[in-house]
Design an enzyme around this catalytic site. Structure first.
Site, PDB file in Angstrom:
ATOM      1  N   ASP A 106      25.612 -67.592  26.231  1.00 34.76           N
ATOM      2  CA  ASP A 106      26.290 -68.763  26.785  1.00 34.76           C
ATOM      3  C   ASP A 106      25.744 -69.070  28.171  1.00 34.76           C
ATOM      4  O   ASP A 106      25.181 -68.196  28.838  1.00 34.76           O
ATOM      5  CB  ASP A 106      27.799 -68.496  26.907  1.00 34.76           C
ATOM      6  CG  ASP A 106      28.437 -68.242  25.550  1.00 34.76           C
ATOM      7  OD1 ASP A 106      27.888 -68.723  24.540  1.00 34.76           O
ATOM      8  OD2 ASP A 106      29.465 -67.549  25.519  1.00 34.76           O
TER       9      ASP A 106
HETATM   10  N1  URA Z   1      29.361 -63.490  22.951  1.00 33.51           N
HETATM   11  C1  URA Z   1      29.837 -64.482  23.758  1.00 33.51           C
HETATM   12  O1  URA Z   1      31.000 -64.804  23.726  1.00 33.51           O
HETATM   13  N2  URA Z   1      28.960 -65.088  24.571  1.00 33.51           N
HETATM   14  C2  URA Z   1      27.656 -64.748  24.668  1.00 33.51           C
HETATM   15  O2  URA Z   1      26.920 -65.358  25.463  1.00 33.51           O
HETATM   16  C3  URA Z   1      27.194 -63.726  23.835  1.00 33.51           C
HETATM   17  C4  URA Z   1      28.069 -63.105  22.971  1.00 33.51           C
END
Ligand code: URA
Length: 241
Positions: A106
């Site tokens: 993310d």
């Molecule tokens: N899980 C999440 O919630 N975000 C990420 O960036 C990676 C795994």
């Protein structure tokens, strides 16, 4: 590895176009095994023939593998019309190679991101069937406890019906931080699993992917090529070598 035309090999680095390689060869600036190359179409094996341009060794390996310490605020994508992506951290010749991130983090997640142009390896690393563990360090609101450990281990079903594979949860210290181990990579998975347990994630960092661990010498935004040992371990983890 099969022998390839010199102009193809050098152009694949992104440093020169085929036309520029032709000019370099004509000007006698390209050596292979210490001997000037006469024609751009001469063939070499990039794994055994040392190729130099202007006296500097050029790495013509067929694929590039980079470890990036992803900082907050960048998209794990190859391009975006309005926002910066992780590829904006690379120099132009690497941006031209068609590298892509192996899986997404993310925008606000930090940590290990593998960038490569090796499609088959990326595909294998992301396949849930290959059981390549991804380990995340999460800081949460509240404290994770043994009930959370059991819930993740059982394989959670999220609000939208998403069935997750069993996942690892290891509370750290007083439980306000924890390690989460996933074998898959569904959208916002760590955040959604922990939010469903009433422990929303405040910060998330990926520490490892299979045998590849984030090099703590890398500051956020910094990257380096994988060592051949790291590449070998990754390939062996998915049985590609
Ligand atoms: N899980 C999440 O919630 N975000 C990420 O960036 C990676 C795994």
């Amino acid at each position: 590895m099969a022998r390839e035309r010199l102009d193809k090999l050098l152009a694949s680095t992104g440093l020169w176009s085929r036309k520029e390689v032709k000019d370099l060869v004509r000007q006698g600036r390209v050596l292979a095994g210490g001997v000037p190359v006469r024609k751009p179409e001469e063939k070499f094996d990039p794994q055994t023939d040392s190729i130099q341009v202007d006296g500097a060794e050029v790495d013509c390996a067929p694929f590039v593998y980079l470890m990036l310490h992803k900082p907050e605020g960048l998209l794990s994508a190859t391009e975006d019309r309005t926002q910066k992506t992780v590829l904006d951290l690379l120099p132009p010749h690497l941006r031209r190679r068609g590298l892509f991130p192996v899986g997404r983090l993310d925008k606000d997640t930090t940590g290990l991101l593998l960038l490569t142009d090796d499609g088959p390896l990326a595909h294998e690393l992301l396949s849930p069937k290959k059981h390549v563990d991804k380990v995340y360090l999460a800081r949460v609101e509240g404290k994770v406890d043994e009930a959370d450990v059991a819930a993740l281990a059982a394989g959670m079903v999220l609000g939208d019906g998403l069935q997750c594979l069993p996942a690892g949860l290891e509370p750290l210290g007083d439980g306000s931080s924890c390690l989460v181990t996933l074998r898959e990579g569904k959208y916002h998975q760590v955040k959604r699993m922990l939010a469903a347990r009433g422990k929303p994630v405040l910060a998330l960092k990926r520490l490892s992917m299979g045998p590849l661990c984030l090099d703590e010498e890398l500051n956020p935004g910094e990257w380096r090529p994988l060592t051949s040992e790291e590449t070998g371990k990754l390939k062996r983890a998915v049985e590609l070598s």
